[in-house]
Write a protein that holds these residues in place. Structure first.
Motif, PDB file in Angstrom:
ATOM      1  N   LEU A  47       0.821  -1.218   0.000  1.00 13.83           N
ATOM      2  CA  LEU A  47       0.000   0.000   0.000  1.00 13.83           C
ATOM      3  C   LEU A  47       0.854   1.266   0.000  1.00 13.83           C
ATOM      4  CD1 LEU A  47      -2.974  -0.941   2.366  1.00 13.83           C
ATOM      5  CD2 LEU A  47      -2.855  -1.063  -0.135  1.00 13.83           C
ATOM      6  N   PHE A  48       1.995   1.220   0.677  1.00  8.54           N
ATOM      7  CA  PHE A  48       2.898   2.369   0.668  1.00  8.54           C
ATOM      8  C   PHE A  48       3.840   2.332  -0.551  1.00  8.54           C
ATOM      9  CE2 PHE A  48       1.918   2.581   5.300  1.00  8.54           C
ATOM     10  CZ  PHE A  48       1.560   3.919   5.361  1.00  8.54           C
ATOM     11  N   GLY A  49       3.611   1.389  -1.447  1.00  8.80           N
ATOM     12  CA  GLY A  49       4.485   1.204  -2.602  1.00  8.80           C
ATOM     13  C   GLY A  49       4.158   2.122  -3.763  1.00  8.80           C
ATOM     14  N   TYR A  50       4.150   3.416  -3.538  1.00 11.15           N
ATOM     15  CA  TYR A  50       3.959   4.377  -4.628  1.00 11.15           C
ATOM     16  C   TYR A  50       4.977   5.496  -4.481  1.00 11.15           C
ATOM     17  CZ  TYR A  50       1.604   7.667  -1.440  1.00 11.15           C
ATOM     18  OH  TYR A  50       1.322   8.539  -0.406  1.00 11.15           O
ATOM     19  N   GLY A  51       5.357   6.090  -5.610  1.00  7.72           N
ATOM     20  CA  GLY A  51       6.381   7.123  -5.584  1.00  7.72           C
ATOM     21  C   GLY A  51       7.719   6.556  -6.026  1.00  7.72           C
ATOM     22  N   LYS A  52       8.780   7.258  -5.713  1.00  4.08           N
ATOM     23  CA  LYS A  52      10.121   6.824  -6.103  1.00  4.08           C
ATOM     24  C   LYS A  52      10.519   5.592  -5.304  1.00  4.08           C
ATOM     25  CE  LYS A  52      14.739   8.692  -6.859  1.00  4.08           C
ATOM     26  NZ  LYS A  52      15.669   9.797  -6.606  1.00  4.08           N
ATOM     27  N   ALA A  53      10.986   4.555  -6.005  1.00  3.27           N
ATOM     28  CA  ALA A  53      11.249   3.256  -5.366  1.00  3.27           C
ATOM     29  C   ALA A  53      12.219   3.359  -4.187  1.00  3.27           C
ATOM     30  CB  ALA A  53      11.774   2.262  -6.399  1.00  3.27           C
ATOM     31  N   SER A  54      13.274   4.158  -4.327  1.00  2.44           N
ATOM     32  CA  SER A  54      14.259   4.271  -3.240  1.00  2.44           C
ATOM     33  C   SER A  54      13.647   4.903  -1.995  1.00  2.44           C
ATOM     34  CB  SER A  54      15.472   5.088  -3.696  1.00  2.44           C
ATOM     35  OG  SER A  54      15.070   6.374  -4.124  1.00  2.44           O
ATOM     36  N   LEU A  55      12.721   5.850  -2.189  1.00  3.63           N
ATOM     37  CA  LEU A  55      12.065   6.502  -1.045  1.00  3.63           C
ATOM     38  C   LEU A  55      11.025   5.581  -0.398  1.00  3.63           C
ATOM     39  CD1 LEU A  55      11.624  10.141  -2.439  1.00  3.63           C
ATOM     40  CD2 LEU A  55      13.417   9.242  -0.937  1.00  3.63           C
TER      41      LEU A  55
END
Length: 257
Positions: A47-55
């Motif tokens: 669920l928190f897997g959105y945005g820049k992968a490293s962040l």
């Protein structure tokens, strides 16, 4: 044409299906999720897997998932300063408290499988899971709704409408992790058929699918995800979503122009 695309994708699937694909140099939320066997912790990673992968990985590494075993007061105290992009600390605390409550009562697999078995439909099963989370949370905010997703839209007959629905990428990714079983995916749910999975459509897989001729629609939605999945079934009818990670990396690494 399609034969050469299948050849490219099959080759990518073979080369990508190994643990080397998950590292801090090549970050992916599955890097953190794969350390756990707990379906609720793994769902938090998705669920928190959105945005820049490293962040994403940096944020997931900062979370203490043991809080799911603690009292609500401790969760509130420990997560007071935690936030991630669209989620403020209240949203983060609420998802932890909601999952703490849910995992004491039921497994996500059971909630999902009950509807899946009855309706023989992955979207209906997904909708039952999202609806349950909202019901248990009894909390509403823009950040929380974005995190968990809204229940799927329905027409007047009560049927799920594919048009107008977001692609539910993070949920489809979670289902891929839980249902498929290889060197990447975790395969913790045994009763769901992987042929029923739908592609986790993100901007990378969307653009790559268009370039490869797997999709001729221009709308980024659930219908596009389903259409690409149907196309991938021509390559492997029993496991179409095995191509997801390869498509994602092809787009991310700009392997095709």
């Amino acid at each position: 044409m399609m034969n050469s695309i299948k050849e490219l994708l099959d080759k990518e699937v073979c080369s990508r299906n190994n643990n080397c694909e998950l590292s801090y140099e090549r970050p992916d939320p599955l890097l953190v999720a794969s350390r756990y066997k707990d379906e609720y912790i793994i769902l938090l990673c998705a669920l928190f897997g959105y945005g820049k992968a490293s962040l994403i990985v940096k944020f997931l590494d900062s979370l203490n998932f043991d809080l799911l075993n603690e009292k609500e007061e401790i969760i509130d105290k420990e997560l007071e300063s935690f936030y991630y992009r669209f989620q403020n600390s209240e949203d983060v605390k609420t998802i932890f408290k909601t999952f703490r409550k849910m995992r004491q009562e039921d497994s996500l697999n059971d909630i999902f499988f009950q509807t899946y078995k009855k309706e023989n439909n992955i979207l209906e099963a997904l909708d039952s899971l999202i609806s349950r989370i909202h019901k248990v949370a009894s909390y509403s905010s823009q950040g929380f709704t974005f995190l968990v997703s809204s229940p799927l839209k329905r027409d007047k007959q009560g049927q799920i409408k594919e048009i107008g629905n977001a692609p539910y990428k993070r949920w489809m990714m979670y289902l891929r992790w839980m249902v498929r079983n290889d060197n990447l995916d975790l395969g913790l749910w045994k009763d769901i058929d992987k042929k029923d999975l739908i592609l986790p459509l993100d901007t990378h897989t969307f653009k790559v699918s268009q370039k490869l001729g797997l999709l001729d629609r221009k709308t980024y939605d659930l219908k596009s995800a389903i259409l690409i999945t149907e196309k991938l079934k021509e390559f492997d009818s029993l496991d179409p979503i095995k191509y997801d990670f390869a498509l994602y990396r092809i787009g991310q690494e700009k392997i095709i122009d």
